[in-house]
Design a protein around this motif. Structure first.
Motif, PDB file in Angstrom:
ATOM      1  N   THR A 230     111.670 -22.013  44.642  1.00 39.65           N
ATOM      2  CA  THR A 230     112.558 -20.933  44.177  1.00 39.65           C
ATOM      3  C   THR A 230     111.846 -20.099  43.110  1.00 39.65           C
ATOM      4  N   GLY A 231     110.529 -20.220  43.101  1.00 36.78           N
ATOM      5  CA  GLY A 231     109.698 -19.461  42.172  1.00 36.78           C
ATOM      6  C   GLY A 231     108.313 -20.068  42.145  1.00 36.78           C
ATOM      7  N   PRO A 232     107.377 -19.440  41.406  1.00 35.85           N
ATOM      8  CA  PRO A 232     106.045 -20.030  41.275  1.00 35.85           C
ATOM      9  C   PRO A 232     106.146 -21.395  40.582  1.00 35.85           C
ATOM     10  N   MET A 233     105.182 -22.271  40.828  1.00 30.30           N
ATOM     11  CA  MET A 233     105.259 -23.659  40.356  1.00 30.30           C
ATOM     12  C   MET A 233     104.991 -23.802  38.858  1.00 30.30           C
ATOM     13  N   ASN A 234     105.710 -24.722  38.228  1.00 33.72           N
ATOM     14  CA  ASN A 234     105.393 -25.148  36.864  1.00 33.72           C
ATOM     15  C   ASN A 234     104.192 -26.087  36.918  1.00 33.72           C
ATOM     16  N   GLY A 235     103.594 -26.351  35.773  1.00 35.50           N
ATOM     17  CA  GLY A 235     102.348 -27.113  35.696  1.00 35.50           C
ATOM     18  C   GLY A 235     102.396 -28.490  36.333  1.00 35.50           C
ATOM     19  N   ASP A 236     103.494 -29.236  36.111  1.00 34.22           N
ATOM     20  CA  ASP A 236     103.551 -30.600  36.661  1.00 34.22           C
ATOM     21  C   ASP A 236     103.579 -30.577  38.185  1.00 34.22           C
TER      22      ASP A 236
ATOM     23  N   LEU B  45     101.036 -22.931  44.200  1.00 37.59           N
ATOM     24  CA  LEU B  45     101.264 -21.495  44.001  1.00 37.59           C
ATOM     25  C   LEU B  45     101.888 -21.243  42.634  1.00 37.59           C
ATOM     26  N   ALA B  46     101.174 -20.506  41.791  1.00 35.40           N
ATOM     27  CA  ALA B  46     101.711 -20.024  40.517  1.00 35.40           C
ATOM     28  C   ALA B  46     101.062 -18.662  40.279  1.00 35.40           C
ATOM     29  N   LEU B  47     101.539 -17.925  39.286  1.00 30.86           N
ATOM     30  CA  LEU B  47     101.046 -16.553  39.106  1.00 30.86           C
ATOM     31  C   LEU B  47     100.030 -16.471  37.962  1.00 30.86           C
ATOM     32  N   PRO B  48      98.818 -15.966  38.252  1.00 36.90           N
ATOM     33  CA  PRO B  48      97.755 -15.894  37.245  1.00 36.90           C
ATOM     34  C   PRO B  48      97.989 -14.776  36.214  1.00 36.90           C
ATOM     35  N   VAL B  49      97.684 -15.104  34.949  1.00 32.51           N
ATOM     36  CA  VAL B  49      97.759 -14.108  33.859  1.00 32.51           C
ATOM     37  C   VAL B  49      96.552 -14.287  32.936  1.00 32.51           C
ATOM     38  N   THR B  50      96.266 -13.258  32.140  1.00 33.02           N
ATOM     39  CA  THR B  50      95.167 -13.333  31.174  1.00 33.02           C
ATOM     40  C   THR B  50      95.589 -14.207  29.985  1.00 33.02           C
TER      41      THR B  50
ATOM     42  N   LEU C   3     111.203 -12.854  36.592  1.00 37.68           N
ATOM     43  CA  LEU C   3     110.867 -14.283  36.536  1.00 37.68           C
ATOM     44  C   LEU C   3     111.411 -14.861  35.227  1.00 37.68           C
ATOM     45  N   GLU C   4     112.204 -15.914  35.355  1.00 35.20           N
ATOM     46  CA  GLU C   4     112.584 -16.675  34.162  1.00 35.20           C
ATOM     47  C   GLU C   4     111.531 -17.765  34.010  1.00 35.20           C
ATOM     48  N   ILE C   5     110.700 -17.635  32.994  1.00 37.08           N
ATOM     49  CA  ILE C   5     109.535 -18.513  32.863  1.00 37.08           C
ATOM     50  C   ILE C   5     109.945 -19.952  32.574  1.00 37.08           C
ATOM     51  N   GLY C   6     109.360 -20.854  33.365  1.00 35.65           N
ATOM     52  CA  GLY C   6     109.600 -22.281  33.138  1.00 35.65           C
ATOM     53  C   GLY C   6     108.403 -22.945  32.483  1.00 35.65           C
ATOM     54  N   ASP C   7     107.221 -22.312  32.642  1.00 36.91           N
ATOM     55  CA  ASP C   7     105.998 -22.931  32.135  1.00 36.91           C
ATOM     56  C   ASP C   7     104.880 -21.904  32.056  1.00 36.91           C
ATOM     57  N   VAL C   8     104.054 -22.038  31.025  1.00 40.08           N
ATOM     58  CA  VAL C   8     102.823 -21.266  30.886  1.00 40.08           C
ATOM     59  C   VAL C   8     101.728 -22.313  30.678  1.00 40.08           C
ATOM     60  N   PHE C   9     100.739 -22.359  31.573  1.00 42.22           N
ATOM     61  CA  PHE C   9      99.745 -23.434  31.454  1.00 42.22           C
ATOM     62  C   PHE C   9      98.350 -22.950  31.828  1.00 42.22           C
TER      63      PHE C   9
ATOM     64  N   GLY D  13     108.216 -20.671  37.259  1.00 39.98           N
ATOM     65  CA  GLY D  13     109.612 -20.483  36.865  1.00 39.98           C
ATOM     66  C   GLY D  13     110.498 -20.130  38.039  1.00 39.98           C
ATOM     67  N   GLU D  14     111.676 -19.594  37.713  1.00 42.98           N
ATOM     68  CA  GLU D  14     112.667 -19.215  38.734  1.00 42.98           C
ATOM     69  C   GLU D  14     112.599 -17.705  38.934  1.00 42.98           C
ATOM     70  N   ILE D  15     112.652 -17.280  40.201  1.00 35.85           N
ATOM     71  CA  ILE D  15     112.405 -15.861  40.492  1.00 35.85           C
ATOM     72  C   ILE D  15     113.581 -15.214  41.219  1.00 35.85           C
ATOM     73  N   ARG D  16     113.749 -13.907  40.960  1.00 37.08           N
ATOM     74  CA  ARG D  16     114.635 -13.065  41.775  1.00 37.08           C
ATOM     75  C   ARG D  16     113.828 -11.834  42.144  1.00 37.08           C
ATOM     76  N   VAL D  17     113.831 -11.483  43.436  1.00 39.36           N
ATOM     77  CA  VAL D  17     112.891 -10.491  43.959  1.00 39.36           C
ATOM     78  C   VAL D  17     113.624  -9.350  44.664  1.00 39.36           C
ATOM     79  N   LEU D  18     113.189  -8.128  44.415  1.00 37.18           N
ATOM     80  CA  LEU D  18     113.736  -6.979  45.153  1.00 37.18           C
ATOM     81  C   LEU D  18     113.275  -7.052  46.612  1.00 37.18           C
ATOM     82  N   PRO D  19     114.033  -6.496  47.569  1.00 37.33           N
ATOM     83  CA  PRO D  19     113.595  -6.511  48.973  1.00 37.33           C
ATOM     84  C   PRO D  19     112.243  -5.806  49.106  1.00 37.33           C
TER      85      PRO D  19
END
Length: 419
Positions: A59-65, A89-94, A120-126, A164-170
């Motif tokens: 239901t969104g990109p994966m948290n670290g665990d 699958l998680a989303l890369p950031v700087t 995205l409601e962030i669940g984890d930054v790792f 975290g948990e995501i909601r996406v536009l069409p």
């Protein structure tokens, strides 16, 4: 009519994290007030597939665990039960952006053009352990291959991942081939409409030559011989691919032509099977695209290709030789020819979709058609290397019709001709 197969992860229907039409305005208003996190063109398709349920049960990109468990054990867990999952699958950031983000915070995800596509409601930054990722997914420490290049060059500036948990536009429809890109719910409805009781998907990132076609038709024929009222889906991957792959726009034109001309399997299908029937392979093949990026991950990606297709509602997937393969820079193989078939015998968790394994195929003069090489140990097939095919097309010439249909050759020659 009930679906032929449940979505992955023990669900009864695919996940839906897409914003309903009636809520789009309020969603955009909320997103406009949030900090923005850019998403690359390659990862944008992942965002949309999280939205439409192709990546169920996520239901969104994966948290670290969860991410690290996939790297360590090749599975995810839902309600205490393990399910096969081979590429996390998680989303890369700087690192700079990661320093401004924290768990519980909402952010707006933006596409390369700067438009908001999701919240995205962030669940984890790792931290992103890139060597561990490459070793697990590609089963090698070497980095001179396309998969590692995506991580080390394409995402060179990205050091962290967010989940975290995501909601996406069409997703906006591609003007040229958007009609072929359906959500899992739409595909399932289409299958029900067809009345089939089994459907085999054929994954490809290339224009088809006759050996590819043969693999697709072989899969369909196998299900029919098993007594199924079966269909097949030519299901090309049209997300981000490497620069020397033929573009999705051109490839879709070649697939369209094959379907329109009813050429799929022409001359190469089993005469005994079809001679006794009142239909032909083209009557049982649909063209549908899958918009998600290619990982060039060989066996591990073959499992992901199966997961996407199970979520779409297909009961089977064709797994051929060198599935999702790309060699090292020096041309040597990363994996064995049939490693992608063998991985399905050793999954660490449930996967309902069934692979249909197909061996090497080629054109044989003795038969005047394409057949499996294992049936012809004494005879040399008609064979042209990919390099020779490319050189022929760049000259604007037709490839030998025993290798590739004329309609495909024409479209590719026109697109690739070097003036």
């Amino acid at each position: 009519m009930a679906d032929l197969i449940a979505p992955h992860g023990g669900l009864t229907e695919p996940v839906c994290c897409t914003v309903p039409a009636g809520e789009i305005d309020s969603f955009k208003a909320e997103a406009a007030s949030l900090p923005q996190v850019p998403v690359s063109a390659a990862d944008l398709s992942t965002v949309y597939r999280l939205g439409d349920g192709t990546l169920s049960p996520l239901t969104g990109p994966m948290n670290g665990d969860v991410y690290n468990r996939v790297l360590d054990e090749a599975c995810i867990e839902v309600n205490g039960k393990k399910y096969a999952w081979t590429i996390p699958l998680a989303l890369p950031v700087t690192s700079e952006l990661a320093g401004t983000l924290s768990s519980g915070q909402k952010v707006a995800l933006t596409c390369p053009e700067g438009e908001i596509v999701a919240i995205l409601e962030i669940g984890d930054v790792f931290e992103w352990d890139k060597p561990k990722y490459i070793q697990s997914v590609y089963q090698t420490e070497r980095t001179d291959h396309p998969g590692a290049a995506m991580v080390l060059e394409g995402d060179a500036d990205k050091t962290h991942l967010i989940g975290g948990e995501i909601r996406v536009l069409p997703q906006p429809k591609n003007s040229e081939f958007g009609k072929y890109v359906l959500t899992p719910r739409e595909v399932r409805a289409l299958i029900a409409e067809k009345g089939w009781d089994a459907v085999v998907a054929f994954q490809t990132r290339n224009p088809l030559h006759r050996a590819h076609e043969y693999a697709l038709v072989y899969g369909l024929e196998k299900l029919l011989k098993d007594g199924k009222n079966a269909g097949a889906v030519l299901n090309p991957l049209i997300g981000e691919t490497k620069s020397d792959d033929v573009s999705a726009e051109i490839r879709m034109q070649t697939y369209e032509k094959l379907i329109e001309n009813r050429e799929l399997g022409d001359g190469d299908s089993d005469p005994e099977l079809w001679g006794a029937r009142d239909d032909n392979p083209p009557d049982r093949v649909l063209l549908l695209g899958l918009d998600i990026k290619m990982f060039y991950g060989g066996p591990k990606e073959a499992v992901m290709h199966a997961i996407y297709r199970q979520n779409m509602g297909y009961t089977n997937i064709i797994i051929g030789r060198k599935h999702a393969d790309a060699p090292y820079a020096d041309g040597t193989a990363i994996w064995g020819d049939f490693d992608a078939q063998e991985i399905f015998n050793n999954l660490n968790g449930e996967l309902l979709i069934q692979p249909v394994n197909v061996g090497f195929a080629a054109y044989y003069e003795s038969m005047g058609r394409v057949d499996l090489m294992e049936n012809h140990s004494e005879e040399k097939p008609v064979f042209i290397s990919g390099k020779e095919v490319r050189a022929t097309l760049q000259k604007g010439e037709m490839v030998d019709p025993r290798i590739m249909r004329e309609s495909t050759s024409q479209i590719l020659a026109e697109a690739m001709k070097v003036s």
